[in-house]
Design an enzyme around this catalytic site. Structure first.
Site, mmCIF file in Angstrom:
data_model
loop_
_atom_site.group_PDB
_atom_site.id
_atom_site.type_symbol
_atom_site.label_atom_id
_atom_site.label_comp_id
_atom_site.label_asym_id
_atom_site.label_seq_id
_atom_site.Cartn_x
_atom_site.Cartn_y
_atom_site.Cartn_z
ATOM 1 N N CYS A 55 0.831 -1.319 -0.249
ATOM 2 C CA CYS A 55 -0.159 0.004 0.006
ATOM 3 C C CYS A 55 0.812 1.193 -0.021
ATOM 4 O O CYS A 55 1.524 1.412 0.864
ATOM 5 C CB CYS A 55 -0.855 -0.025 1.263
ATOM 6 S SG CYS A 55 -1.905 1.507 1.516
ATOM 7 N N TYR A 86 -7.555 4.751 -9.517
ATOM 8 C CA TYR A 86 -7.260 4.002 -8.424
ATOM 9 C C TYR A 86 -8.366 2.608 -8.615
ATOM 10 O O TYR A 86 -7.859 1.585 -8.340
ATOM 11 C CB TYR A 86 -7.653 4.553 -7.164
ATOM 12 C CG TYR A 86 -7.362 3.803 -5.879
ATOM 13 C CD1 TYR A 86 -6.225 3.329 -5.491
ATOM 14 C CD2 TYR A 86 -8.608 3.525 -5.139
ATOM 15 C CE1 TYR A 86 -5.999 2.493 -4.399
ATOM 16 C CE2 TYR A 86 -8.229 2.928 -3.867
ATOM 17 C CZ TYR A 86 -6.955 2.218 -3.552
ATOM 18 O OH TYR A 86 -6.994 1.512 -2.361
ATOM 19 N N GLU A 98 1.180 -0.522 -6.930
ATOM 20 C CA GLU A 98 1.090 0.799 -6.206
ATOM 21 C C GLU A 98 2.634 0.961 -5.984
ATOM 22 O O GLU A 98 3.231 0.454 -5.438
ATOM 23 C CB GLU A 98 0.404 0.650 -4.958
ATOM 24 C CG GLU A 98 -1.149 0.754 -5.231
ATOM 25 C CD GLU A 98 -1.969 0.702 -3.878
ATOM 26 O OE1 GLU A 98 -1.378 1.215 -2.990
ATOM 27 O OE2 GLU A 98 -3.092 0.343 -3.787
ATOM 28 N N ASP A 133 -3.171 -7.079 2.565
ATOM 29 C CA ASP A 133 -3.445 -6.713 1.256
ATOM 30 C C ASP A 133 -3.053 -7.342 0.306
ATOM 31 O O ASP A 133 -2.059 -7.767 -0.067
ATOM 32 C CB ASP A 133 -2.889 -5.078 1.027
ATOM 33 C CG ASP A 133 -3.138 -4.057 2.174
ATOM 34 O OD1 ASP A 133 -4.483 -4.143 2.733
ATOM 35 O OD2 ASP A 133 -2.274 -3.525 2.406
ATOM 36 N N TYR A 138 -0.543 -5.003 -5.135
ATOM 37 C CA TYR A 138 0.559 -4.805 -3.863
ATOM 38 C C TYR A 138 1.841 -5.653 -4.114
ATOM 39 O O TYR A 138 2.487 -5.802 -3.170
ATOM 40 C CB TYR A 138 -0.284 -5.547 -2.657
ATOM 41 C CG TYR A 138 -1.607 -4.527 -2.402
ATOM 42 C CD1 TYR A 138 -1.538 -3.221 -2.057
ATOM 43 C CD2 TYR A 138 -2.726 -5.244 -2.600
ATOM 44 C CE1 TYR A 138 -2.607 -2.653 -1.753
ATOM 45 C CE2 TYR A 138 -4.151 -4.554 -2.285
ATOM 46 C CZ TYR A 138 -3.931 -3.122 -1.890
ATOM 47 O OH TYR A 138 -4.947 -2.517 -1.575
ATOM 48 N N CYS A 203 -2.036 1.740 7.666
ATOM 49 C CA CYS A 203 -0.669 1.504 7.088
ATOM 50 C C CYS A 203 -0.570 0.098 7.256
ATOM 51 O O CYS A 203 -0.439 -0.546 8.468
ATOM 52 C CB CYS A 203 0.445 2.411 7.784
ATOM 53 S SG CYS A 203 2.077 1.743 7.131
ATOM 54 N N CYS A 212 18.898 -5.841 6.076
ATOM 55 C CA CYS A 212 19.559 -6.089 4.705
ATOM 56 C C CYS A 212 20.941 -5.457 4.705
ATOM 57 O O CYS A 212 21.111 -4.535 5.290
ATOM 58 C CB CYS A 212 18.842 -5.055 3.863
ATOM 59 S SG CYS A 212 19.210 -5.380 2.170
#
Length: 221
Positions: A55, A86, A98, A133, A138, A203, A212
């Site tokens: 998202c 959208y 997105e 999501d 996504y 969110c 990472c």
């Protein structure tokens, strides 16, 4: 039936919605947090990078909070439908994901450091979803603006895959393609800096918790 199929299937150019030659809406002039213009041309010396990590509301906030980022805007990228809405993207019939466009000063923040933020802010092994999501919009993606970015994106993916393997995660599914083959279309005004306008808004981002091993030191692009 067609709707549900396309939520987990990337349409071909022939299957995708036809779109339109011009957008149906306008984009605000300036970033509500950073105060800089959303659309180019951008000042000389700045660079552009595009990221898809679920998202785009929460994803954009991750990047506008990073030092050295000049502006951000959200949009649709990776598909076939020009100037989608959208609703069209959410239907799964455009092929877009997105995305967040990040304009940054490479003298302050390196592309590798932005890649580190990208990898650690989501789970890149989930395919056509991110957390709760679900859908092709996504999916994880990197769209690069130079051969150097492409090389860095692929190298960071390979480095992160090694540590994810040792932490029990599966294969990274992130799409890595040149941005000139996957145009970026800005999203509607209400999506831009959404979590600044709606601090308690949704969110859905969540990383793997695995660090990472790239971008720790400042590097040249």
């Amino acid at each position: 039936m067609l709707f549900s199929r396309f939520k987990n299937h990337l349409p071909t150019p022939e299957e995708a919605l036809k779109g339109r030659p011009e957008p149906d809406f306008t984009v605000p002039d300036r970033h509500t947090v950073l105060g800089n213009p959303l659309l180019g041309p951008y000042p000389e010396g700045l660079e552009v990078a595009d990221f898809g990590l679920g998202c785009f509301w929460g994803a954009e906030r991750k990047f506008w909070q990073a030092e050295g980022v000049w502006t951000t805007l959200v949009g649709y990228q990776g598909g076939h439908t020009p100037h989608p809405t959208y609703e069209e993207v959410c239907s799964g019939h455009t092929g877009h994901t997105e995305a967040v466009r990040v304009v940054y000063d490479p003298k302050v923040v390196s592309y590798m450091s932005l890649l580190k933020l990208f990898w650690e802010s989501h789970d890149p092994t989930q395919g056509f979803r991110q957390g709760n999501d679900a859908g092709t919009q996504y999916r994880s993606a990197l769209y690069t603006h130079s051969p150097a970015q492409q090389q860095a994106a692929e190298a960071s993916r390979d480095a992160y895959q090694q540590v994810l393997n040792s932490s029990g995660y599966g294969a990274i599914t992130t799409e890595i393609l040149p941005a000139d083959t996957r145009p970026f279309y800005p999203a509607e005004a209400y999506h831009q800096q959404y979590l600044d306008k709606n601090p308690a808004g949704y969110c859905g981002l969540g990383g793997t918790g695995v660090s990472c091993p790239v971008g720790v030191a400042k590097t040249d692009d």
